[in-house]
Design a protein around this motif. Structure first.
Motif, PDB file in Angstrom:
ATOM      1  N   LYS A   1      45.459  -7.696  15.479  1.00 50.01           N
ATOM      2  CA  LYS A   1      44.266  -7.163  15.888  1.00 50.01           C
ATOM      3  C   LYS A   1      42.968  -7.072  15.009  1.00 50.01           C
ATOM      4  O   LYS A   1      41.631  -6.893  15.284  1.00 50.01           O
ATOM      5  N   THR A   2      43.147  -6.017  14.291  1.00 45.23           N
ATOM      6  CA  THR A   2      42.129  -5.953  12.935  1.00 45.23           C
ATOM      7  C   THR A   2      41.338  -7.385  12.402  1.00 45.23           C
ATOM      8  O   THR A   2      40.106  -7.635  12.380  1.00 45.23           O
ATOM      9  N   ILE A   3      42.198  -8.613  12.749  1.00 43.47           N
ATOM     10  CA  ILE A   3      40.909  -9.568  12.397  1.00 43.47           C
ATOM     11  C   ILE A   3      40.137 -10.422  13.428  1.00 43.47           C
ATOM     12  O   ILE A   3      39.346 -10.554  12.844  1.00 43.47           O
ATOM     13  N   VAL A   4      41.369 -10.101  14.391  1.00 40.61           N
ATOM     14  CA  VAL A   4      40.403 -10.335  15.612  1.00 40.61           C
ATOM     15  C   VAL A   4      38.806  -9.677  16.133  1.00 40.61           C
ATOM     16  O   VAL A   4      37.494 -10.313  15.789  1.00 40.61           O
ATOM     17  N   LYS A   5      38.858  -8.758  15.826  1.00 45.52           N
ATOM     18  CA  LYS A   5      38.286  -7.819  15.502  1.00 45.52           C
ATOM     19  C   LYS A   5      37.069  -8.266  14.502  1.00 45.52           C
ATOM     20  O   LYS A   5      36.025  -7.938  14.757  1.00 45.52           O
ATOM     21  N   ALA A   6      37.482  -8.625  13.276  1.00 42.03           N
ATOM     22  CA  ALA A   6      37.105  -8.995  12.037  1.00 42.03           C
ATOM     23  C   ALA A   6      35.431 -10.214  12.769  1.00 42.03           C
ATOM     24  O   ALA A   6      34.782 -10.193  12.599  1.00 42.03           O
ATOM     25  N   ALA A   7      36.362 -10.949  13.147  1.00 41.73           N
ATOM     26  CA  ALA A   7      36.170 -12.299  13.539  1.00 41.73           C
ATOM     27  C   ALA A   7      34.838 -12.701  13.822  1.00 41.73           C
ATOM     28  O   ALA A   7      33.888 -12.538  14.391  1.00 41.73           O
TER      29      ALA A   7
ATOM     30  N   SER B   1      33.914 -11.963   6.304  1.00 43.77           N
ATOM     31  CA  SER B   1      34.211 -10.795   7.311  1.00 43.77           C
ATOM     32  C   SER B   1      36.034 -10.571   7.691  1.00 43.77           C
ATOM     33  O   SER B   1      36.001  -9.121   6.977  1.00 43.77           O
ATOM     34  N   ILE B   2      36.583 -11.357   7.339  1.00 38.50           N
ATOM     35  CA  ILE B   2      38.170 -10.837   7.586  1.00 38.50           C
ATOM     36  C   ILE B   2      38.714 -10.858   6.232  1.00 38.50           C
ATOM     37  O   ILE B   2      39.511  -9.213   6.742  1.00 38.50           O
ATOM     38  N   MET B   3      38.315 -11.465   5.552  1.00 43.67           N
ATOM     39  CA  MET B   3      39.102 -11.237   4.088  1.00 43.67           C
ATOM     40  C   MET B   3      38.877  -9.268   3.573  1.00 43.67           C
ATOM     41  O   MET B   3      39.654  -9.102   3.588  1.00 43.67           O
ATOM     42  N   GLU B   4      37.332  -9.473   3.854  1.00 50.59           N
ATOM     43  CA  GLU B   4      37.153  -7.719   3.405  1.00 50.59           C
ATOM     44  C   GLU B   4      37.497  -6.757   4.581  1.00 50.59           C
ATOM     45  O   GLU B   4      37.714  -5.950   3.612  1.00 50.59           O
ATOM     46  N   GLU B   5      37.579  -7.537   5.655  1.00 54.21           N
ATOM     47  CA  GLU B   5      38.404  -5.971   6.598  1.00 54.21           C
ATOM     48  C   GLU B   5      39.784  -6.224   6.181  1.00 54.21           C
ATOM     49  O   GLU B   5      40.110  -4.624   6.036  1.00 54.21           O
ATOM     50  N   LEU B   6      40.565  -7.024   5.687  1.00 52.29           N
ATOM     51  CA  LEU B   6      42.021  -6.762   5.840  1.00 52.29           C
ATOM     52  C   LEU B   6      42.040  -6.494   4.108  1.00 52.29           C
ATOM     53  O   LEU B   6      43.203  -5.245   3.884  1.00 52.29           O
ATOM     54  N   LYS B   7      41.645  -6.239   3.367  1.00 53.24           N
ATOM     55  CA  LYS B   7      40.568  -6.070   1.600  1.00 53.24           C
ATOM     56  C   LYS B   7      40.716  -4.489   2.551  1.00 53.24           C
ATOM     57  O   LYS B   7      41.328  -3.574   1.049  1.00 53.24           O
ATOM     58  N   ASP B   8      39.979  -3.723   3.022  1.00 52.59           N
ATOM     59  CA  ASP B   8      39.006  -2.194   3.084  1.00 52.59           C
ATOM     60  C   ASP B   8      40.387  -1.861   3.785  1.00 52.59           C
ATOM     61  O   ASP B   8      40.900  -0.259   3.189  1.00 52.59           O
ATOM     62  N   GLU B   9      40.770  -2.157   4.568  1.00 51.07           N
ATOM     63  CA  GLU B   9      41.683  -1.613   5.928  1.00 51.07           C
ATOM     64  C   GLU B   9      42.598  -1.563   5.435  1.00 51.07           C
ATOM     65  O   GLU B   9      43.423  -0.314   5.354  1.00 51.07           O
ATOM     66  N   ARG B  10      43.438  -3.108   4.736  1.00 53.31           N
ATOM     67  CA  ARG B  10      44.693  -2.907   4.280  1.00 53.31           C
ATOM     68  C   ARG B  10      45.388  -3.018   3.252  1.00 53.31           C
ATOM     69  O   ARG B  10      46.617  -3.014   2.931  1.00 53.31           O
ATOM     70  N   GLY B  11      44.460  -3.527   2.304  1.00 52.26           N
ATOM     71  CA  GLY B  11      44.937  -3.427   0.417  1.00 52.26           C
ATOM     72  C   GLY B  11      45.087  -4.657   0.853  1.00 52.26           C
ATOM     73  O   GLY B  11      46.079  -5.304   0.171  1.00 52.26           O
ATOM     74  N   ILE B  12      45.055  -6.246   1.596  1.00 52.03           N
ATOM     75  CA  ILE B  12      45.649  -7.503   2.355  1.00 52.03           C
ATOM     76  C   ILE B  12      44.445  -8.552   1.619  1.00 52.03           C
ATOM     77  O   ILE B  12      43.321  -8.392   1.390  1.00 52.03           O
TER      78      ILE B  12
END
Length: 227
Positions: A86-92, A132-143
């Protein structure tokens, strides 16, 4: 005095534990190794260039959806992985990705739990979706994950291991390979994304390439088949 029978029993018990541990390790490797081979193959394909890429990528699409045998769990728990999806979908969606689809595949493959597919109508837009996906996961989940392939090829993958695999594709590449349809045919389940996706109310302008009929600068349509 020490009972020799007890000593023999202890040795046999220890040996049995070692054997069980070895069997569990072999079993886990049997599940993980096919996924590792698939990922190595994917990196090779997506980083390939030139006229051979179309044929190679078709082979990869077939490989990704091959029968995994009986290695998958009957009822895998994907609750945590769904939150990541869901985080990925929102970022896309924030970068106006089109036709965003998430498919649960944990019950039919050992490769990953979910597949996410989305389309960008230009190379700059696809790059924006990727970042957008990469930055969202890095900021929100540290991935942190590095993309496999380039937007110029028409197919880029963000591989988040056994949790999720994201495919950012051009319209032509997505229509040609029909990867998501292959997953559905194998029993993949579509995820309801209505509570995440924001309807696009503004019509997207016609792309420059569509106006002019041109493809990638300096290349013919055959050499640049995905845009």
């Amino acid at each position: 005095p020490t009972d020799p029978t007890m000593g023999s029993f202890a040795i046999l018990s220890l040996f049995a534990l070692v054997v069980v541990a070895m069997m569990m390790t072999i079993s886990q490797a049997w599940v993980i190794l096919p996924s590792c081979r698939a990922r190595r193959s994917m990196r090779t394909v997506l980083n390939a260039g030139g006229k051979k890429q179309k044929a190679i990528m078709k082979q990869q699409a077939e490989f990704l959806t091959r029968d995994p045998g009986n290695l998958v769990a009957d009822d895998p728990d994907t609750t945590d992985d769904l939150a990541l999806v869901k985080t990925i979908v929102k970022a896309a969606d924030e970068r106006k990705a089109e036709d965003i689809v998430a498919i649960e595949v944990a019950h039919i493959t050992t490769l990953t739990s979910f597949m996410v597919f989305c389309t960008g109508t230009s190379r700059p837009q696809n790059n924006a979706i990727i970042h957008s996906i990469m930055e969202e996961l890095k900021d929100e989940r540290g991935i942190v994950e590095h993309p496999q392939g380039k937007a110029e090829s028409g197919w880029v993958v963000l591989d988040y291991g056994l949790r999720c695999m994201v495919h950012i594709m051009s319209p032509k590449a997505r229509n040609y390979y029909q990867v998501e349809e292959q997953w559905r045919e194998r029993g993949g389940k579509d995820v309801n994304l209505d509570d995440i996706l924001v309807p696009n109310k503004v019509e997207q302008p016609l792309r420059t390439a569509e106006k002019s009929g041109s493809t990638m600068e300096g290349l013919t349509a055959e050499e640049d088949p995905f845009w």
